[in-house]
Scaffold this active site. Structure first.
Site, PDB file in Angstrom:
ATOM      1  N   GLU A  69     -17.012-106.391   2.952  1.00 20.83           N
ATOM      2  CA  GLU A  69     -16.653-106.800   1.599  1.00 20.83           C
ATOM      3  C   GLU A  69     -17.784-107.560   0.908  1.00 20.83           C
ATOM      4  OE1 GLU A  69     -12.903-108.907   1.430  1.00 20.83           O
ATOM      5  OE2 GLU A  69     -12.387-107.986  -0.473  1.00 20.83           O
TER       6      GLU A  69
ATOM      7  N   HIS B  83     -14.714 -95.363  26.566  1.00 20.72           N
ATOM      8  CA  HIS B  83     -14.038 -94.110  26.912  1.00 20.72           C
ATOM      9  C   HIS B  83     -13.640 -93.335  25.661  1.00 20.72           C
ATOM     10  CE1 HIS B  83     -13.623 -95.208  31.225  1.00 20.72           C
ATOM     11  NE2 HIS B  83     -13.882 -96.391  30.688  1.00 20.72           N
TER      12      HIS B  83
ATOM     13  N   LYS C 271      -7.019-102.901  -6.874  1.00 21.93           N
ATOM     14  CA  LYS C 271      -5.880-103.757  -7.251  1.00 21.93           C
ATOM     15  C   LYS C 271      -5.430-103.431  -8.678  1.00 21.93           C
ATOM     16  CE  LYS C 271      -6.855-107.915  -4.388  1.00 21.93           C
ATOM     17  NZ  LYS C 271      -7.255-109.327  -4.365  1.00 21.93           N
TER      18      LYS C 271
HETATM   19  O1  PA5 Z   1     -12.329-112.111   0.859  1.00 21.28           O
HETATM   20  C1  PA5 Z   1     -11.702-111.892  -0.161  1.00 21.28           C
HETATM   21  O2  PA5 Z   1     -11.961-112.428  -1.231  1.00 21.28           O
HETATM   22  C2  PA5 Z   1     -10.485-110.971  -0.117  1.00 21.28           C
HETATM   23  O3  PA5 Z   1     -10.403-110.285   1.074  1.00 21.28           O
HETATM   24  C3  PA5 Z   1      -9.217-111.777  -0.322  1.00 21.28           C
HETATM   25  O4  PA5 Z   1      -9.099-112.723   0.698  1.00 21.28           O
HETATM   26  C4  PA5 Z   1      -7.986-110.875  -0.336  1.00 21.28           C
HETATM   27  O5  PA5 Z   1      -8.131-109.852  -1.268  1.00 21.28           O
HETATM   28  C5  PA5 Z   1      -6.745-111.697  -0.674  1.00 21.28           C
HETATM   29  O6  PA5 Z   1      -6.905-112.331  -1.912  1.00 21.28           O
HETATM   30  P1  PA5 Z   1      -6.040-113.582  -2.272  1.00 21.28           P
HETATM   31  O7  PA5 Z   1      -6.429-114.709  -1.401  1.00 21.28           O
HETATM   32  O8  PA5 Z   1      -6.356-113.862  -3.716  1.00 21.28           O
HETATM   33  O9  PA5 Z   1      -4.603-113.211  -2.083  1.00 21.28           O
END
Ligand code: PA5
Length: 403
Positions: free
Chosen positions: A273, A294, A396
Protein backbone atom coordinates in the site's frame (compact mmCIF):
# COMPACT_ATOMS: atom_id res chain seq x y z
CA UNK A 1 19.47 -8.82 19.40
CA UNK A 2 18.72 -8.63 15.65
CA UNK A 3 21.31 -9.38 12.98
CA UNK A 4 21.05 -8.08 9.42
CA UNK A 5 22.83 -9.93 6.68
CA UNK A 6 22.54 -8.25 3.29
CA UNK A 7 25.74 -9.69 1.86
CA UNK A 8 24.32 -12.14 -0.63
CA UNK A 9 23.41 -9.15 -2.76
CA UNK A 10 27.06 -8.61 -3.49
CA UNK A 11 26.69 -11.69 -5.67
CA UNK A 12 24.35 -9.80 -8.00
CA UNK A 13 27.32 -7.81 -9.26
CA UNK A 14 26.33 -4.69 -7.41
CA UNK A 15 29.07 -2.29 -8.36
CA UNK A 16 30.60 0.42 -6.21
CA UNK A 17 29.30 2.89 -8.74
CA UNK A 18 25.75 1.73 -8.10
CA UNK A 19 26.23 2.10 -4.37
CA UNK A 20 28.06 5.42 -4.63
CA UNK A 21 25.02 7.15 -6.04
CA UNK A 22 23.59 6.90 -2.51
CA UNK A 23 26.55 8.56 -0.79
CA UNK A 24 24.51 11.54 0.28
CA UNK A 25 21.36 9.66 1.15
CA UNK A 26 21.39 10.49 4.90
CA UNK A 27 20.89 14.17 4.20
CA UNK A 28 18.39 13.56 1.45
CA UNK A 29 16.30 11.36 3.74
CA UNK A 30 16.18 14.10 6.36
CA UNK A 31 14.86 16.51 3.77
CA UNK A 32 12.32 13.94 2.58
CA UNK A 33 11.16 13.18 6.13
CA UNK A 34 10.77 16.88 6.74
CA UNK A 35 8.76 17.26 3.54
CA UNK A 36 6.37 14.54 4.76
CA UNK A 37 6.40 15.51 8.42
CA UNK A 38 2.61 15.70 8.47
CA UNK A 39 2.53 11.92 7.88
CA UNK A 40 5.42 10.93 10.09
CA UNK A 41 3.98 11.03 13.60
CA UNK A 42 4.85 7.31 13.91
CA UNK A 43 8.54 8.18 13.71
CA UNK A 44 8.41 10.25 16.91
CA UNK A 45 8.14 7.33 19.20
CA UNK A 46 8.50 9.31 22.48
CA UNK A 47 5.39 11.29 21.73
CA UNK A 48 3.38 8.16 21.00
CA UNK A 49 4.31 6.35 24.18
CA UNK A 50 3.78 9.32 26.50
CA UNK A 51 2.79 8.63 30.12
CA UNK A 52 -0.74 9.88 29.85
CA UNK A 53 -1.62 7.70 26.87
CA UNK A 54 0.10 4.69 28.43
CA UNK A 55 -1.82 5.10 31.68
CA UNK A 56 -5.10 5.34 29.80
CA UNK A 57 -4.31 2.28 27.68
CA UNK A 58 -3.13 0.26 30.68
CA UNK A 59 -6.23 1.14 32.72
CA UNK A 60 -8.62 0.41 29.84
CA UNK A 61 -6.74 -2.80 29.02
CA UNK A 62 -7.16 -3.98 32.64
CA UNK A 63 -10.84 -3.06 32.59
CA UNK A 64 -11.37 -5.07 29.40
CA UNK A 65 -9.54 -8.09 30.83
CA UNK A 66 -11.70 -8.07 33.95
CA UNK A 67 -15.03 -7.51 32.27
CA UNK A 68 -15.40 -9.73 29.23
CA UNK A 69 -14.84 -13.22 27.91
CA UNK A 70 -14.42 -12.03 24.34
CA UNK A 71 -12.70 -8.87 23.15
CA UNK A 72 -13.59 -8.10 19.54
CA UNK A 73 -11.39 -5.84 17.43
CA UNK A 74 -13.38 -4.43 14.52
CA UNK A 75 -11.30 -2.93 11.73
CA UNK A 76 -9.61 -3.57 8.39
CA UNK A 77 -6.18 -2.92 6.82
CA UNK A 78 -3.86 -0.95 9.04
CA UNK A 79 -6.48 -0.79 11.77
CA UNK A 80 -5.97 -4.38 12.83
CA UNK A 81 -2.95 -5.93 11.08
CA UNK A 82 -0.35 -4.44 13.43
CA UNK A 83 -1.90 -5.62 16.69
CA UNK A 84 -2.69 -9.04 15.25
CA UNK A 85 0.93 -9.39 14.10
CA UNK A 86 2.27 -8.58 17.58
CA UNK A 87 -0.30 -10.62 19.49
CA UNK A 88 0.29 -13.75 17.42
CA UNK A 89 4.07 -13.38 17.38
CA UNK A 90 4.32 -13.04 21.16
CA UNK A 91 1.69 -15.48 22.33
CA UNK A 92 1.49 -19.18 22.72
CA UNK A 93 0.17 -20.73 19.46
CA UNK A 94 -3.12 -21.66 21.12
CA UNK A 95 -3.54 -18.50 23.20
CA UNK A 96 -7.18 -18.08 22.36
CA UNK A 97 -7.97 -21.51 23.76
CA UNK A 98 -5.96 -20.81 26.91
CA UNK A 99 -6.25 -17.12 27.77
CA UNK A 100 -9.10 -14.89 28.82
CA UNK A 101 -10.47 -12.78 27.29
CA UNK A 102 -10.35 -14.43 23.90
CA UNK A 103 -9.38 -11.94 21.20
CA UNK A 104 -11.24 -11.93 17.90
CA UNK A 105 -10.83 -9.85 14.76
CA UNK A 106 -13.93 -9.00 12.75
CA UNK A 107 -14.75 -6.63 9.92
CA UNK A 108 -12.26 -7.85 7.34
CA UNK A 109 -14.91 -9.12 4.92
CA UNK A 110 -18.50 -8.56 3.88
CA UNK A 111 -19.41 -12.21 4.42
CA UNK A 112 -22.79 -12.65 6.13
CA UNK A 113 -21.88 -16.27 6.73
CA UNK A 114 -18.80 -15.30 8.70
CA UNK A 115 -20.76 -12.78 10.74
CA UNK A 116 -23.55 -15.27 11.50
CA UNK A 117 -21.13 -17.96 12.58
CA UNK A 118 -19.29 -15.46 14.75
CA UNK A 119 -22.42 -14.30 16.57
CA UNK A 120 -23.33 -17.91 17.11
CA UNK A 121 -19.94 -18.43 18.74
CA UNK A 122 -20.07 -15.46 21.13
CA UNK A 123 -23.77 -14.91 21.79
CA UNK A 124 -23.66 -16.28 25.33
CA UNK A 125 -20.37 -14.58 26.18
CA UNK A 126 -19.72 -11.21 27.82
CA UNK A 127 -18.18 -9.06 25.11
CA UNK A 128 -16.38 -5.76 24.68
CA UNK A 129 -15.74 -4.37 21.21
CA UNK A 130 -13.05 -1.98 20.01
CA UNK A 131 -14.01 -0.35 16.73
CA UNK A 132 -10.90 1.00 15.01
CA UNK A 133 -11.12 3.24 11.98
CA UNK A 134 -9.10 6.36 11.37
CA UNK A 135 -11.59 7.78 8.87
CA UNK A 136 -14.60 6.48 10.78
CA UNK A 137 -16.28 5.72 7.46
CA UNK A 138 -14.71 2.51 6.12
CA UNK A 139 -17.39 0.25 4.67
CA UNK A 140 -16.46 -3.11 6.20
CA UNK A 141 -15.79 -1.61 9.63
CA UNK A 142 -18.93 0.50 9.84
CA UNK A 143 -21.17 -2.35 8.60
CA UNK A 144 -19.71 -4.78 11.14
CA UNK A 145 -20.05 -2.14 13.86
CA UNK A 146 -23.70 -1.52 12.91
CA UNK A 147 -24.49 -5.25 13.13
CA UNK A 148 -22.64 -5.71 16.41
CA UNK A 149 -24.25 -2.63 17.94
CA UNK A 150 -27.72 -3.97 17.10
CA UNK A 151 -26.80 -7.27 18.69
CA UNK A 152 -25.39 -5.57 21.78
CA UNK A 153 -28.38 -3.28 22.22
CA UNK A 154 -30.52 -6.39 22.60
CA UNK A 155 -28.06 -7.97 25.00
CA UNK A 156 -27.16 -5.02 27.24
CA UNK A 157 -29.03 -2.05 28.74
CA UNK A 158 -27.78 1.45 27.73
CA UNK A 159 -25.72 1.89 30.90
CA UNK A 160 -23.99 -1.45 30.40
CA UNK A 161 -23.57 -0.86 26.65
CA UNK A 162 -21.69 2.34 27.40
CA UNK A 163 -18.87 0.33 29.00
CA UNK A 164 -18.68 -2.26 26.27
CA UNK A 165 -17.87 -0.26 23.16
CA UNK A 166 -14.54 1.51 22.64
CA UNK A 167 -13.97 3.69 19.62
CA UNK A 168 -10.49 4.37 18.21
CA UNK A 169 -10.50 7.00 15.48
CA UNK A 170 -8.96 10.30 14.49
CA UNK A 171 -9.65 13.61 16.12
CA UNK A 172 -11.91 15.00 13.42
CA UNK A 173 -15.65 14.65 13.42
CA UNK A 174 -16.80 11.46 11.77
CA UNK A 175 -19.74 9.07 12.26
CA UNK A 176 -17.84 6.92 14.78
CA UNK A 177 -16.84 9.93 16.83
CA UNK A 178 -20.44 11.13 16.80
CA UNK A 179 -21.58 7.75 18.13
CA UNK A 180 -18.97 7.85 20.88
CA UNK A 181 -20.44 11.19 21.98
CA UNK A 182 -24.05 10.08 21.58
CA UNK A 183 -23.72 6.88 23.60
CA UNK A 184 -20.93 7.98 25.93
CA UNK A 185 -18.45 5.36 24.64
CA UNK A 186 -14.82 5.55 25.68
CA UNK A 187 -12.68 6.72 22.78
CA UNK A 188 -9.01 6.82 21.79
CA UNK A 189 -7.38 9.02 19.19
CA UNK A 190 -5.21 8.02 16.23
CA UNK A 191 -3.05 11.11 15.65
CA UNK A 192 -3.79 12.93 12.41
CA UNK A 193 -0.17 12.57 11.23
CA UNK A 194 -0.25 8.74 11.28
CA UNK A 195 -1.88 6.61 8.56
CA UNK A 196 -3.48 3.22 9.23
CA UNK A 197 -0.56 1.00 8.22
CA UNK A 198 1.86 3.02 10.36
CA UNK A 199 -0.46 3.04 13.38
CA UNK A 200 0.64 -0.01 15.36
CA UNK A 201 2.23 2.16 18.08
CA UNK A 202 -0.89 4.30 18.50
CA UNK A 203 -3.92 3.19 20.57
CA UNK A 204 -5.12 1.36 17.40
CA UNK A 205 -2.43 -1.26 17.98
CA UNK A 206 -1.49 -0.74 21.60
CA UNK A 207 -4.85 -1.34 23.27
CA UNK A 208 -5.40 -4.85 21.82
CA UNK A 209 -1.74 -5.67 22.52
CA UNK A 210 -2.21 -4.57 26.14
CA UNK A 211 -5.38 -6.67 26.46
CA UNK A 212 -3.23 -9.62 25.47
CA UNK A 213 -1.03 -8.71 28.44
CA UNK A 214 2.15 -7.52 26.76
CA UNK A 215 4.53 -4.91 28.06
CA UNK A 216 4.17 -1.74 25.99
CA UNK A 217 7.31 -0.19 27.49
CA UNK A 218 9.44 -2.99 26.04
CA UNK A 219 7.78 -2.57 22.64
CA UNK A 220 8.69 1.11 22.89
CA UNK A 221 12.30 0.29 23.84
CA UNK A 222 12.67 -1.83 20.71
CA UNK A 223 11.09 0.76 18.42
CA UNK A 224 13.23 3.49 19.93
CA UNK A 225 16.39 1.51 19.33
CA UNK A 226 15.46 1.13 15.65
CA UNK A 227 15.00 4.91 15.39
CA UNK A 228 18.40 5.54 16.92
CA UNK A 229 20.28 3.73 14.20
CA UNK A 230 18.83 3.79 10.74
CA UNK A 231 21.89 2.56 8.83
CA UNK A 232 20.47 -0.91 8.32
CA UNK A 233 17.16 0.57 7.17
CA UNK A 234 19.01 2.65 4.59
CA UNK A 235 21.03 -0.34 3.41
CA UNK A 236 17.94 -2.50 3.07
CA UNK A 237 16.05 0.17 1.11
CA UNK A 238 19.02 0.65 -1.26
CA UNK A 239 19.33 -3.08 -1.85
CA UNK A 240 15.62 -3.43 -2.60
CA UNK A 241 15.95 -0.62 -5.10
CA UNK A 242 18.96 -2.17 -6.84
CA UNK A 243 17.16 -5.52 -7.00
CA UNK A 244 14.18 -3.82 -8.60
CA UNK A 245 16.41 -2.13 -11.16
CA UNK A 246 17.81 -5.57 -12.05
CA UNK A 247 14.33 -6.92 -12.79
CA UNK A 248 13.52 -8.46 -9.40
CA UNK A 249 9.98 -7.23 -9.16
CA UNK A 250 8.81 -9.57 -6.39
CA UNK A 251 10.06 -9.61 -2.81
CA UNK A 252 9.21 -12.72 -0.83
CA UNK A 253 9.11 -12.25 2.94
CA UNK A 254 10.06 -15.72 4.16
CA UNK A 255 9.54 -17.16 7.64
CA UNK A 256 10.24 -20.52 9.26
CA UNK A 257 8.19 -19.76 12.37
CA UNK A 258 4.44 -19.71 11.62
CA UNK A 259 3.84 -17.47 14.65
CA UNK A 260 5.00 -14.73 12.29
CA UNK A 261 2.31 -15.38 9.66
CA UNK A 262 0.36 -12.29 10.68
CA UNK A 263 3.58 -10.30 10.90
CA UNK A 264 4.12 -11.11 7.21
CA UNK A 265 0.52 -10.05 6.46
CA UNK A 266 1.28 -6.73 8.14
CA UNK A 267 4.49 -6.39 6.10
CA UNK A 268 2.71 -7.15 2.83
CA UNK A 269 0.16 -4.44 3.53
CA UNK A 270 2.81 -1.93 4.60
CA UNK A 271 4.90 -2.38 1.46
CA UNK A 272 2.14 -2.92 -1.10
CA UNK A 273 0.00 0.00 0.00
CA UNK A 274 2.91 2.35 0.56
CA UNK A 275 4.98 1.68 -2.55
CA UNK A 276 2.77 0.13 -5.23
CA UNK A 277 1.88 3.26 -7.16
CA UNK A 278 2.58 5.25 -10.33
CA UNK A 279 2.89 1.91 -12.12
CA UNK A 280 5.97 1.00 -10.12
CA UNK A 281 6.86 -0.97 -7.04
CA UNK A 282 8.04 -4.39 -5.91
CA UNK A 283 5.19 -6.83 -5.26
CA UNK A 284 5.52 -8.19 -1.70
CA UNK A 285 4.50 -11.80 -1.13
CA UNK A 286 4.77 -14.03 1.93
CA UNK A 287 6.18 -17.54 2.23
CA UNK A 288 5.59 -19.55 5.37
CA UNK A 289 8.13 -22.35 5.34
CA UNK A 290 8.56 -25.16 5.36
CA UNK A 291 4.87 -25.36 4.27
CA UNK A 292 5.39 -23.24 1.17
CA UNK A 293 8.50 -25.13 0.12
CA UNK A 294 6.01 -27.78 -0.96
CA UNK A 295 4.15 -25.35 -3.21
CA UNK A 296 5.70 -21.95 -3.98
CA UNK A 297 9.20 -23.36 -3.44
CA UNK A 298 9.15 -24.88 -6.91
CA UNK A 299 8.57 -21.47 -8.49
CA UNK A 300 11.24 -19.79 -6.43
CA UNK A 301 13.79 -22.46 -7.35
CA UNK A 302 13.05 -22.89 -11.05
CA UNK A 303 10.50 -20.30 -12.15
CA UNK A 304 11.07 -16.82 -13.62
CA UNK A 305 13.98 -15.09 -11.96
CA UNK A 306 11.95 -12.11 -10.77
CA UNK A 307 11.96 -12.91 -7.06
CA UNK A 308 14.35 -12.01 -4.25
CA UNK A 309 13.86 -13.09 -0.67
CA UNK A 310 13.97 -11.36 2.70
CA UNK A 311 14.16 -14.15 5.24
CA UNK A 312 13.18 -13.48 8.85
CA UNK A 313 14.97 -16.20 10.76
CA UNK A 314 14.16 -16.79 14.40
CA UNK A 315 16.01 -18.79 17.01
CA UNK A 316 14.40 -20.84 19.71
CA UNK A 317 15.78 -23.39 22.15
CA UNK A 318 13.44 -26.23 22.73
CA UNK A 319 15.44 -29.36 23.32
CA UNK A 320 13.16 -31.59 21.33
CA UNK A 321 15.41 -34.39 20.06
CA UNK A 322 14.67 -36.03 16.73
CA UNK A 323 16.49 -39.33 17.11
CA UNK A 324 16.48 -40.12 13.41
CA UNK A 325 18.86 -37.21 12.79
CA UNK A 326 20.34 -36.90 16.26
CA UNK A 327 19.46 -33.21 16.19
CA UNK A 328 16.88 -31.02 17.89
CA UNK A 329 13.84 -29.88 15.92
CA UNK A 330 15.13 -26.29 16.13
CA UNK A 331 18.47 -27.35 14.64
CA UNK A 332 16.62 -29.09 11.80
CA UNK A 333 14.49 -25.98 11.17
CA UNK A 334 17.66 -23.87 11.05
CA UNK A 335 19.26 -26.26 8.62
CA UNK A 336 16.10 -26.15 6.47
CA UNK A 337 16.26 -22.36 6.44
CA UNK A 338 19.95 -22.04 5.61
CA UNK A 339 20.14 -24.88 3.11
CA UNK A 340 17.05 -23.63 1.26
CA UNK A 341 18.57 -20.16 1.11
CA UNK A 342 21.74 -21.71 -0.32
CA UNK A 343 19.80 -23.75 -2.90
CA UNK A 344 17.89 -20.63 -3.96
CA UNK A 345 21.09 -18.66 -4.17
CA UNK A 346 22.60 -21.29 -6.47
CA UNK A 347 19.55 -20.81 -8.69
CA UNK A 348 20.11 -17.05 -8.78
CA UNK A 349 17.56 -16.09 -6.13
CA UNK A 350 19.25 -13.69 -3.75
CA UNK A 351 18.34 -13.29 -0.12
CA UNK A 352 18.60 -10.96 2.84
CA UNK A 353 18.63 -12.73 6.17
CA UNK A 354 17.35 -10.95 9.27
CA UNK A 355 17.99 -13.06 12.38
CA UNK A 356 16.07 -12.49 15.61
CA UNK A 357 17.65 -14.06 18.69
CA UNK A 358 14.39 -14.24 20.65
CA UNK A 359 10.91 -13.16 19.70
CA UNK A 360 9.79 -10.76 22.44
CA UNK A 361 8.23 -7.31 22.80
CA UNK A 362 11.56 -5.57 22.28
CA UNK A 363 12.61 -7.41 19.12
CA UNK A 364 9.15 -7.18 17.57
CA UNK A 365 9.01 -3.45 18.39
CA UNK A 366 12.42 -3.02 16.80
CA UNK A 367 11.53 -4.98 13.68
CA UNK A 368 8.26 -3.15 13.09
CA UNK A 369 9.92 0.24 13.36
CA UNK A 370 12.79 -1.03 11.18
CA UNK A 371 10.36 -1.98 8.41
CA UNK A 372 8.29 1.22 8.69
CA UNK A 373 11.40 3.39 8.43
CA UNK A 374 12.81 1.32 5.53
CA UNK A 375 9.49 1.57 3.76
CA UNK A 376 9.48 5.36 4.05
CA UNK A 377 13.08 5.46 2.76
CA UNK A 378 12.08 3.22 -0.15
CA UNK A 379 9.37 5.78 -0.93
CA UNK A 380 12.07 8.41 -1.20
CA UNK A 381 14.33 6.25 -3.39
CA UNK A 382 11.50 5.18 -5.72
CA UNK A 383 10.13 8.71 -5.93
CA UNK A 384 6.64 7.93 -4.57
CA UNK A 385 4.67 9.19 -1.59
CA UNK A 386 4.72 6.22 0.82
CA UNK A 387 1.89 7.61 2.93
CA UNK A 388 -1.08 7.92 0.60
CA UNK A 389 -3.24 5.21 -0.99
CA UNK A 390 -5.22 6.72 -3.82
CA UNK A 391 -5.74 3.29 -5.38
CA UNK A 392 -7.56 2.05 -2.27
CA UNK A 393 -9.59 5.23 -2.12
CA UNK A 394 -10.67 4.72 -5.75
CA UNK A 395 -12.19 1.34 -5.01
CA UNK A 396 -13.88 2.73 -1.89
CA UNK A 397 -15.46 5.53 -3.95
CA UNK A 398 -16.68 3.13 -6.66
CA UNK A 399 -18.41 0.93 -4.09
CA UNK A 400 -20.02 3.94 -2.42
CA UNK A 401 -21.33 5.12 -5.80
CA UNK A 402 -22.95 1.76 -6.52
CA UNK A 403 -24.41 1.51 -3.04
O1 PA5 B 1 -3.11 1.82 5.87
C1 PA5 B 1 -4.14 2.38 5.55
O2 PA5 B 1 -4.26 3.60 5.53
C2 PA5 B 1 -5.37 1.55 5.21
O3 PA5 B 1 -5.07 0.21 5.07
C3 PA5 B 1 -6.42 1.72 6.29
O4 PA5 B 1 -5.91 1.28 7.51
C4 PA5 B 1 -7.69 0.94 5.95
O5 PA5 B 1 -8.16 1.28 4.68
C5 PA5 B 1 -8.78 1.24 6.98
O6 PA5 B 1 -9.04 2.61 7.03
P1 PA5 B 1 -9.71 3.24 8.29
O7 PA5 B 1 -8.78 3.16 9.43
O8 PA5 B 1 -9.99 4.67 7.90
O9 PA5 B 1 -10.97 2.48 8.56
Amino acid sequence: MIKFDFDTFRKQNITDEELNQFDNIDNEINVFFDQYKNYMGWYHIDKLFNNQIMEDINATGSYIKDNCDAFIVVGIGGSYLGSQAVIEALNDYYYNQKKSPKIYYLGTSLSSQQYNDFIDLIKEKEIIINVISKSGTTLETTITYELLLKFMKEKYNPEELKNRVIITTDNDDNPLKEDARKYGFKSFIIPSDIGGRYSVFTPAGLLPIRVSNFDLKKLYDGAKEACNNINNQIKYAIIRHLMYKKGKTIEAFVIYEPKLNSFVEWLKQLYAESLGKEEKGILPIGLSNTKDLHSMGQYIQEGSKIVFETIIKTNSNNNMMIDKYNKTLDQINDIACLSTAAAHLEAGVLNNIITIETINEKTIGYLMQFFMISCAISGYIEGVNPFDQEGVNNYKTKIEELL
